[in-house]
Enzyme design. Sequence first.
Site, short mmCIF file in Angstrom:
data_model
loop_
_atom_site.label_atom_id
_atom_site.label_comp_id
_atom_site.label_asym_id
_atom_site.label_seq_id
_atom_site.Cartn_x
_atom_site.Cartn_y
_atom_site.Cartn_z
N HIS A 81 -10.73 -7.52 -0.64
CA HIS A 81 -10.96 -6.38 0.25
C HIS A 81 -10.05 -5.20 -0.06
O HIS A 81 -8.91 -5.35 -0.46
CB HIS A 81 -10.85 -6.79 1.72
CG HIS A 81 -9.51 -7.36 2.12
ND1 HIS A 81 -9.28 -7.86 3.37
CD2 HIS A 81 -8.35 -7.52 1.44
CE1 HIS A 81 -8.04 -8.28 3.46
NE2 HIS A 81 -7.45 -8.07 2.30
N ASN A 82 -10.63 -4.01 0.09
CA ASN A 82 -9.93 -2.73 -0.09
C ASN A 82 -9.54 -2.43 -1.53
O ASN A 82 -8.83 -1.45 -1.79
CB ASN A 82 -8.69 -2.63 0.79
CG ASN A 82 -8.99 -2.84 2.26
OD1 ASN A 82 -10.03 -2.41 2.74
ND2 ASN A 82 -8.11 -3.53 2.96
#
EC number: 2.3.1.191
Length: 355
Positions: A252-253
């Site tokens: 994620h991210n």
Amino acid sequence: MLTAIELANQFQASLVGEASTVFNGLAPLERAQSSQISFLSNPLYRKQAADSSAGALIVSKADLEFLQANPGTHSSGRVYFVAKNPYATFARVAQYFARQSAPIYEPGIHSAAVVDPSASIPASCHIGPFVRIGAGVKLGERVAILGNTFVAENCDIASDTLIYPAVSLYFGTQIGERCIIHSGAVIGADGFGFAPDFSATGGEWVKIPQTGNVVIGSDVEIGASTTIDRGAMSDTIIGSGSKIDNQVQIAHNVVVGNCCVIAGCAAISGSTKIGNFCIIGGAANFAGHLTIADRTTVSGNTSIIRSITEPGQHYTGVYPSMLHGAWEKNAAILRGLDKIRQRLRLLDKNKSTES
């Protein structure tokens, strides 16, 4: 089929040889026949190219001069396409021939597909059997989604993208133009985010809702069984032109820049930012919250645990990774470690004898 001069003009190559010759495909140097095209991009294979039966070769100017000065047994009548980058030109010519035999996905929605009435699907799209398309999905022109693929709510897929069977796109995923997504890819699953809440007597891992999306640029290819997690509060981003191999994990991210290549089984931990034009070898892994400079090369099986700030560097090794040149020197020492040990023992023995 295009003639030799038409191929040369289309792919910005200079033609040496008969302009009206027609070829029916490509083949490697050792198997190519007089009706086929091959290529030479490494001077180590000049002798093999000279002796190849290929009717045409894609070559650099320097390799052409060598082959003309050192003709092989099948060189007579051969056509040469002279290009600045023979390998890239070969790839584009290969795309042309591949299109001649590629499957044609006829426009239309298969009767076994399940499509929400609110989805926007142009008439030029192909929706295969057992595809499920959720509410609010928007497709561009000529998108092809093959059988058993799941496209969740509010996904946006731009024109000319091809999605192979059994792909899962979670809600809100955005995909650019001309992308290719291979079977088994899962895009937009929850990132691995949990907050510890423990005491001396117990506790739990508290799930952090992953409210970001995955945003994929144009001309991206994603390999089979690759997973790209949605962001926690901001988006996970894959830049335009990047190519991702099979079984890669992107957490994620993460932000992957433009025109990166990531080989199989690599893993990039959360919130790491990869610059543009980076090359990441197979099974390389990155700690989280790092920044990797543009044009960085990371060898296979290398562990990156610190940010890389200087562009254009090549890193190799496991705990710690280091500049590739330093790693080669240390690896050479390691290979000779037993001999060094024996010499030290002999020196120690001689010193003891002298005393």
